[in-house]
Design an enzyme around this catalytic site. Sequence first.
Site, mmCIF file in Angstrom:
data_model
loop_
_atom_site.group_PDB
_atom_site.id
_atom_site.type_symbol
_atom_site.label_atom_id
_atom_site.label_comp_id
_atom_site.label_asym_id
_atom_site.label_seq_id
_atom_site.Cartn_x
_atom_site.Cartn_y
_atom_site.Cartn_z
ATOM 1 N N ARG A 106 36.703 -5.082 -15.906
ATOM 2 C CA ARG A 106 37.766 -5.836 -16.576
ATOM 3 C C ARG A 106 37.650 -5.721 -18.098
ATOM 4 O O ARG A 106 38.661 -5.618 -18.796
ATOM 5 C CB ARG A 106 37.742 -7.300 -16.141
ATOM 6 C CG ARG A 106 38.904 -8.108 -16.717
ATOM 7 C CD ARG A 106 39.050 -9.456 -16.044
ATOM 8 N NE ARG A 106 37.868 -10.293 -16.197
ATOM 9 C CZ ARG A 106 37.810 -11.559 -15.766
ATOM 10 N NH1 ARG A 106 38.849 -12.108 -15.155
ATOM 11 N NH2 ARG A 106 36.702 -12.262 -15.931
ATOM 12 N N LYS A 112 41.912 -10.088 -20.757
ATOM 13 C CA LYS A 112 41.073 -11.193 -21.240
ATOM 14 C C LYS A 112 40.794 -10.986 -22.731
ATOM 15 O O LYS A 112 39.658 -10.761 -23.167
ATOM 16 C CB LYS A 112 39.789 -11.272 -20.427
ATOM 17 C CG LYS A 112 39.135 -12.657 -20.456
ATOM 18 C CD LYS A 112 38.035 -12.757 -19.421
ATOM 19 C CE LYS A 112 37.354 -14.123 -19.442
ATOM 20 N NZ LYS A 112 38.261 -15.219 -19.062
#
Length: 222
Positions: free
Chosen positions: A88, A191
């Site tokens: 991620r 993120k």
Amino acid sequence: MAETNIKPNIDYDKLSFGLNNVAPFMFVATWDSECGWGEGELKPYGPLPLFPSAQVLNYGQAVFEGMKAYRSSKDRIVLFRPDRNAQRLSDGANRLCMQPFPQDRYVAAIKALVQANIDYVPPSDKGSLYMRPLLLGTGPTLGISPAPSYTFVVYAACVGAYFKGGQMTPIDILVEEQLHRAAPGGMGGTKAAGNYSPVIRAQLAAKKDGFSDVIYLDAKTD
């Protein structure tokens, strides 16, 4: 890495989610176009040097992760899928045109950091060692462009549950009907540090009315 034999004086029954018990070591690695990613090293937790012209301070090239190390009932230290966090972070770096930190080295850095701060992993069912990996565009730039250099850093803290009352305590959530957090084609799936400060306004208002957090509606149909 400096050695320390000082055991932390932590009241595990009063742990909160915060920085009251920051672990003594952090991991730091840097990248530039000539040398690529350096080996990185464990250092005492402390400030990072930055120019005021650092890309991250002016244009916000920053992605981060959040992950935990737990002590099991058999006194083993366990992590939950650190390779997924590495993936991620890499995806976020690509979205922001940053230089990704190699995923295998990410996992190795996490394991080294846990080992260095092993005394800050609480007893079983008392909390966790929370780790915050950061990828920052620390190189200076005046015009909007990718940073010329990057810093990967991971720090850690001994923490309790994020919400008061513990992991299994039900919480009240407010449905936000005025503000949106993500939209089609936007940054909601990344993120990125810049995705988080905009939600503080809604969270503060919700907590003032007794709610623990906020849930957002579909920006496309709402």
